[in-house]
Design a protein around this motif. Sequence first.
Motif, short mmCIF file in Angstrom:
data_model
loop_
_atom_site.label_atom_id
_atom_site.label_comp_id
_atom_site.label_asym_id
_atom_site.label_seq_id
_atom_site.Cartn_x
_atom_site.Cartn_y
_atom_site.Cartn_z
N GLY A 77 0.77 -1.23 0.00
CA GLY A 77 0.00 0.00 0.00
C GLY A 77 0.80 1.28 0.00
O GLY A 77 0.22 2.37 0.01
N ARG A 78 2.12 1.17 -0.04
CA ARG A 78 2.95 2.37 -0.01
C ARG A 78 3.94 2.35 -1.15
O ARG A 78 4.33 1.30 -1.65
N ASP A 79 4.38 3.54 -1.57
CA ASP A 79 5.45 3.62 -2.54
C ASP A 79 6.78 3.48 -1.79
O ASP A 79 7.13 4.36 -0.99
N PRO A 80 7.53 2.40 -2.01
CA PRO A 80 8.74 2.16 -1.22
C PRO A 80 9.83 3.20 -1.44
O PRO A 80 10.61 3.48 -0.53
N VAL A 81 9.89 3.77 -2.65
CA VAL A 81 10.93 4.77 -2.93
C VAL A 81 10.65 6.05 -2.13
O VAL A 81 11.53 6.59 -1.45
N LEU A 82 9.41 6.51 -2.18
CA LEU A 82 9.07 7.71 -1.43
C LEU A 82 9.17 7.47 0.07
O LEU A 82 9.57 8.37 0.83
N GLU A 83 8.81 6.28 0.50
CA GLU A 83 8.85 5.98 1.93
C GLU A 83 10.26 6.11 2.49
O GLU A 83 10.45 6.59 3.62
N GLN A 84 11.26 5.72 1.71
CA GLN A 84 12.63 5.73 2.20
C GLN A 84 13.44 6.95 1.75
O GLN A 84 14.38 7.35 2.45
N PHE A 85 13.08 7.53 0.60
CA PHE A 85 13.99 8.51 0.00
C PHE A 85 13.33 9.84 -0.36
O PHE A 85 13.95 10.65 -1.05
N SER A 86 12.12 10.10 0.08
CA SER A 86 11.44 11.33 -0.35
C SER A 86 12.23 12.58 0.03
O SER A 86 12.35 13.52 -0.76
N GLU A 87 12.78 12.61 1.24
CA GLU A 87 13.53 13.80 1.66
C GLU A 87 14.81 13.96 0.84
O GLU A 87 15.16 15.08 0.44
N ALA A 88 15.50 12.86 0.59
CA ALA A 88 16.74 12.93 -0.19
C ALA A 88 16.46 13.36 -1.62
O ALA A 88 17.23 14.14 -2.21
N ILE A 89 15.35 12.88 -2.19
CA ILE A 89 15.00 13.26 -3.56
C ILE A 89 14.62 14.75 -3.61
O ILE A 89 15.07 15.49 -4.49
N ALA A 90 13.82 15.19 -2.65
CA ALA A 90 13.40 16.60 -2.62
C ALA A 90 14.59 17.53 -2.48
O ALA A 90 14.57 18.66 -2.99
N ALA A 91 15.64 17.06 -1.82
CA ALA A 91 16.80 17.92 -1.57
C ALA A 91 17.92 17.73 -2.59
O ALA A 91 18.93 18.44 -2.51
N ALA A 92 17.75 16.82 -3.54
CA ALA A 92 18.81 16.54 -4.51
C ALA A 92 19.13 17.81 -5.31
O ALA A 92 18.28 18.31 -6.05
N PRO A 93 20.34 18.34 -5.22
CA PRO A 93 20.63 19.67 -5.77
C PRO A 93 20.66 19.73 -7.29
O PRO A 93 20.42 20.80 -7.87
N ARG A 94 20.94 18.61 -7.96
CA ARG A 94 21.09 18.63 -9.42
C ARG A 94 19.87 18.08 -10.15
O ARG A 94 19.79 18.17 -11.38
N LEU A 95 18.93 17.52 -9.41
CA LEU A 95 17.82 16.81 -10.03
C LEU A 95 16.93 17.77 -10.83
O LEU A 95 16.49 18.80 -10.32
#
Length: 295
Positions: A77-95
Amino acid sequence: MNLFVFGLGYTALQFIHLYGHRFTGVCGTVRSAEKEKTIEAKGIQAFRFAGKDFDPAILQKLERTDALLISVPPAEGRDPVLEQFSEAIAAAPRLRWVGYLSTVGVYGDAGGDWVDETTAPNPASTRARQRIAAEQEWLELGASAPFAVQIFRLSGIYGPGRNALVKVTDGTAKRIVKPGQVFNRIHTEDIAQVLMASIEQPSRNTIYNVADDEPGPPQDVINYAAELLGQEPPPEIPFAEADQTPMARAFYEDNKRVRNRRIKSELGVTLRYPTFRDGLRGLIQAGEAASVRKP
């Protein structure tokens, strides 16, 4: 430009095979140590990611990622990528680009009518409802981020090693007939070119249907594959009498035709394989099922 892929599965690897040379670096995740070895033998750096168990080096890679492709389905019932990495993705400086691979199954059953990206989803299964929830989470992340999020709703995927030619060859093909039933399909090469076109000209929070031009009955694909191979097609089986797994039967509960105009009008894509006939002929020409192909 660096590409990171969550989920180095069939479709993602086909994309890398065709367009990996466009990127300075390519890496991604796998679920097991065995798969990690297999992927790295292809020259792709791989990191373990299985739910809460993941290689912390992923966080460092995200800091240097320009394009992020997600090919991991929801779990429990959850997206595993967002569950573990949402903060890191949101803060990724080059993305600058995020692509999430979803499914046209979110539209549910349309009684054989046409649907497009403006059609309200009507998911019939738990899996499809979880996909809609994951799509929304990614779009919400993109709404407040400097990078563009794209949702790609994929039709039935076929390509090298996974297609009707292989099934006819190995004897697993079934010609199941349900009157009025149509399925939508897309060749992996066309998925790949859609993704690359989006990376080159990203829009903000856009949904794209990724399908070919000709939805059609599944038995027609088997017939044509058998014809290309010079074989008799398997006998027709009425849907009510077919021996199928619950998951296989569930695919027949959705009957719709998926429009693909947006990938053409907004991304400028010209499909390499606009019908399943084009796709199967292309696979034959590339040597698929060569040992039994028609002389």
